[in-house]
Write an enzyme that holds these catalytic residues in place. Structure first.
Site, PDB file in Angstrom:
ATOM      1  N   SER A 124     -36.993   2.617  18.934  1.00 47.84           N
ATOM      2  CA  SER A 124     -36.590   3.937  17.973  1.00 47.84           C
ATOM      3  C   SER A 124     -36.065   3.374  17.065  1.00 47.84           C
ATOM      4  O   SER A 124     -35.185   2.452  17.102  1.00 47.84           O
ATOM      5  CB  SER A 124     -35.965   4.762  18.629  1.00 47.84           C
ATOM      6  OG  SER A 124     -35.488   5.722  17.963  1.00 47.84           O
ATOM      7  N   TYR A 149     -28.368   7.522  24.229  1.00 42.85           N
ATOM      8  CA  TYR A 149     -29.907   7.133  24.119  1.00 42.85           C
ATOM      9  C   TYR A 149     -30.194   6.180  23.274  1.00 42.85           C
ATOM     10  O   TYR A 149     -30.953   5.055  23.563  1.00 42.85           O
ATOM     11  CB  TYR A 149     -30.360   8.436  23.654  1.00 42.85           C
ATOM     12  CG  TYR A 149     -31.763   8.259  22.950  1.00 42.85           C
ATOM     13  CD1 TYR A 149     -32.819   8.167  23.742  1.00 42.85           C
ATOM     14  CD2 TYR A 149     -31.958   8.123  21.645  1.00 42.85           C
ATOM     15  CE1 TYR A 149     -34.085   7.857  23.519  1.00 42.85           C
ATOM     16  CE2 TYR A 149     -33.444   8.049  21.134  1.00 42.85           C
ATOM     17  CZ  TYR A 149     -34.391   7.791  21.912  1.00 42.85           C
ATOM     18  OH  TYR A 149     -35.654   7.629  21.733  1.00 42.85           O
ATOM     19  N   LYS A 153     -32.059   2.212  23.722  1.00 41.97           N
ATOM     20  CA  LYS A 153     -32.996   1.539  23.326  1.00 41.97           C
ATOM     21  C   LYS A 153     -32.665   0.072  22.739  1.00 41.97           C
ATOM     22  O   LYS A 153     -33.275  -1.047  22.933  1.00 41.97           O
ATOM     23  CB  LYS A 153     -33.458   2.524  22.205  1.00 41.97           C
ATOM     24  CG  LYS A 153     -34.017   3.837  22.512  1.00 41.97           C
ATOM     25  CD  LYS A 153     -35.571   3.603  23.111  1.00 41.97           C
ATOM     26  CE  LYS A 153     -36.168   4.674  23.542  1.00 41.97           C
ATOM     27  NZ  LYS A 153     -37.354   4.420  24.790  1.00 41.97           N
TER      28      LYS A 153
HETATM   29  C1  UD1 Z   1     -33.629  12.499  16.308  1.00 41.68           C
HETATM   30  C2  UD1 Z   1     -32.653  11.596  17.341  1.00 41.68           C
HETATM   31  C3  UD1 Z   1     -33.062  10.388  17.176  1.00 41.68           C
HETATM   32  C4  UD1 Z   1     -34.648  10.181  17.632  1.00 41.68           C
HETATM   33  C5  UD1 Z   1     -35.592  10.824  16.597  1.00 41.68           C
HETATM   34  C6  UD1 Z   1     -37.032  10.558  17.220  1.00 41.68           C
HETATM   35  C7  UD1 Z   1     -30.880  13.293  17.195  1.00 41.68           C
HETATM   36  C8  UD1 Z   1     -29.266  13.125  16.628  1.00 41.68           C
HETATM   37  N1  UD1 Z   1     -31.425  11.975  16.851  1.00 41.68           N
HETATM   38  O1  UD1 Z   1     -33.738  11.946  15.133  1.00 41.68           O
HETATM   39  O2  UD1 Z   1     -32.170   9.586  17.977  1.00 41.68           O
HETATM   40  O3  UD1 Z   1     -34.983   8.705  17.632  1.00 41.68           O
HETATM   41  O4  UD1 Z   1     -34.997  12.248  16.786  1.00 41.68           O
HETATM   42  O5  UD1 Z   1     -37.562  11.933  17.413  1.00 41.68           O
HETATM   43  O6  UD1 Z   1     -31.082  14.116  17.933  1.00 41.68           O
HETATM   44  N2  UD1 Z   1     -33.557  19.828  11.818  1.00 41.68           N
HETATM   45  C9  UD1 Z   1     -33.254  21.295  11.428  1.00 41.68           C
HETATM   46  N3  UD1 Z   1     -33.335  22.084  12.575  1.00 41.68           N
HETATM   47  C10 UD1 Z   1     -33.732  21.695  13.837  1.00 41.68           C
HETATM   48  C11 UD1 Z   1     -33.748  20.338  14.123  1.00 41.68           C
HETATM   49  C12 UD1 Z   1     -33.879  19.442  12.935  1.00 41.68           C
HETATM   50  O7  UD1 Z   1     -32.845  21.456  10.488  1.00 41.68           O
HETATM   51  O8  UD1 Z   1     -33.734  22.457  14.450  1.00 41.68           O
HETATM   52  C13 UD1 Z   1     -33.482  18.328  10.897  1.00 41.68           C
HETATM   53  C14 UD1 Z   1     -32.326  17.581  11.101  1.00 41.68           C
HETATM   54  O9  UD1 Z   1     -31.077  17.845  10.729  1.00 41.68           O
HETATM   55  C15 UD1 Z   1     -33.029  16.263  10.387  1.00 41.68           C
HETATM   56  C16 UD1 Z   1     -34.609  16.439  10.610  1.00 41.68           C
HETATM   57  O10 UD1 Z   1     -34.606  18.279  10.929  1.00 41.68           O
HETATM   58  O11 UD1 Z   1     -32.881  16.361   9.053  1.00 41.68           O
HETATM   59  C17 UD1 Z   1     -35.211  15.779  11.672  1.00 41.68           C
HETATM   60  O12 UD1 Z   1     -34.476  16.124  12.964  1.00 41.68           O
HETATM   61  P1  UD1 Z   1     -35.046  15.568  14.436  1.00 41.68           P
HETATM   62  O13 UD1 Z   1     -36.516  15.912  14.697  1.00 41.68           O
HETATM   63  O14 UD1 Z   1     -33.930  16.124  15.456  1.00 41.68           O
HETATM   64  O15 UD1 Z   1     -35.007  13.851  13.952  1.00 41.68           O
HETATM   65  P2  UD1 Z   1     -33.787  12.905  13.735  1.00 41.68           P
HETATM   66  O16 UD1 Z   1     -32.739  13.532  13.363  1.00 41.68           O
HETATM   67  O17 UD1 Z   1     -34.513  12.229  12.797  1.00 41.68           O
END
Ligand code: UD1
Length: 338
Positions: A124, A149, A153
């Site tokens: 990842s 997690y 990795k």
């Molecule tokens: C998350 C994981 C990461 C993993 C990656 C792969 C965390 C802290 N990190 O990263 O370890 O490798 O997914 O899928 O969980 N967001 C919202 N609302 C939501 C959910 C997310 O605004 O309900 C925003 C987040 O703040 C971020 C973006 O969407 O800016 C993407 O979030 P997410 O899909 O969780 O991915 P990562 O944070 O990149």
């Protein structure tokens, strides 16, 4: 090639099954169905016309894995078997380390015993840790993973690098995924998270289908063009094809390579939300919410190495990702549960 997909019934594994079959390979899935459903195999048959060989077993079960290796004579292994929820990994760290390391170690021991020399590992981008400067390049040192997690990795990568040193002639690809979303365009397979989703796209689709009341936009004050977090979203079908390219590469190379699988393009949360609403002609209920602890402003790949080494690059657009994610969720409001 006959290829073992350890943990291959899940989101990325199931899409990789399709692409391997379409490229003329023979996938064999081993999965304990912890975070997947056996109905995926009916769907895979509908897509590919093939009965996919499936063993229901725990990849940590050395005896069961030994029997499968003895019977199947694999040419390569793809290691997808692992727990993947970041918040749960903080609450249940020992369970995460035990499972996510044991699955790989068991596979490596089986490979040694049965003379299998090629393995692709599902890593990842999170192993880069909190680096403020994107694009992220494979040569950058990790800034230190920030949760169990991510550490699991990272530790797997270390184990696999050392395994190549002690087993000359082995070939290993450590694939660092960015943010996989989307689904097969048939709408028959897709992401089916346990409980309330942590990640953006499954949350969006569950709001759209009415299972969750609204989407939280987590942070609007990041130093990005629109203030929301920027990520490198990659269509799961492109990602799956990256695994096929990695298997082909391992066939005639030895050693260990770390390879980013991403598009190289960052999109913000609002880009994803606006695109999802536009291509699917619907409106999402949205609430501005605080940043999630530890979230980075901007995190995207440099995909040059994958292009040069594997001859692979992404083809699908954010429109495709949003359309395909929604088709899957709309057709399967409860995932594989219906
Ligand atoms: C998350 C994981 C990461 C993993 C990656 C792969 C965390 C802290 N990190 O990263 O370890 O490798 O997914 O899928 O969980 N967001 C919202 N609302 C939501 C959910 C997310 O605004 O309900 C925003 C987040 O703040 C971020 C973006 O969407 O800016 C993407 O979030 P997410 O899909 O969780 O991915 P990562 O944070 O990149």
């Amino acid at each position: 090639m006959k290829i073992l997909l350890a943990g291959g019934a899940g989101f990325i594994g199931s899409h990789t099954v399709v692409e391997l079959i379409q490229a003329g390979h023979e996938p064999v899935v081993v999965d304990n169905l912890y975070n997947s459903n056996r109905k995926v195999f009916e769907r895979l048959k509908a897509i590919t016309g093939k009965d996919v060989c499936f063993y229901e077993a725990d990849v940590c079960d050395a005896q069961a894995m030994d029997d499968i290796f003895a019977r199947e004579h694999f040419d390569a292994v793809i290691q997808f078997a692992g727990y993947k929820a970041v918040p749960e990994s903080v609450r249940e760290s020992v369970k995460y380390y035990r499972n996510n390391l044991d699955t790989t170690l068991t596979l490596l021991e089986c490979m040694q015993r049965h003379g299998v020399t090629r393995i692709v590992f599902s890593s990842s981008a999170t192993v880069y840790g909190p680096i403020e400067e994107s694009p992220l390049v494979e040569t950058m040192p990790s800034a230190g993973p920030t949760n169990p997690y991510a550490w699991s990795k990272y530790m797997n990568e270390v184990i696999l690098r050392d395994a190549v040193v002690s087993n000359p002639g082995w070939s290993v690809a450590l694939l660092r995924y960015f943010n996989p979303i989307g689904a097969h365009e048939s709408g028959l397979i897709g992401e089916n998270p346990l409980g309330i989703p942590n990640n953006l796209m499954p949350y969006v689709t569950q709001v759209a289908v009415g299972k969750l009341p609204h989407l939280n936009i987590n942070g609007t004050d990041f130093p990005t063009p629109d203030g929301t977090g920027v990520r490198d979203y990659i269509h799961v079908v492109d990602l799956a094809r990256g695994h096929v390219a990695a298997c082909d590469y391992l066939f005639d190379h030895t050693g260990c390579e770390v390879i980013n699988l991403g598009t190289g393009v960052g999109y913000s949360v609002m880009d994803v939300v606006n695109t999802f609403e536009r291509v699917n002609e619907l409106t999402l209920e949205k609430v501005i919410a605080p940043r999630r602890p530890g979230d980075m402003a901007s995190y995207y790949s440099d995909p040059t190495k994958a292009k040069n080494l594997l001859g692979w690059q992404t083809e699908k657009t954010l429109d495709d990702m949003c359309r395909d994610s929604w088709r899957w969720q709309k057709n399967n409001p409860n995932g594989y549960e219906d």
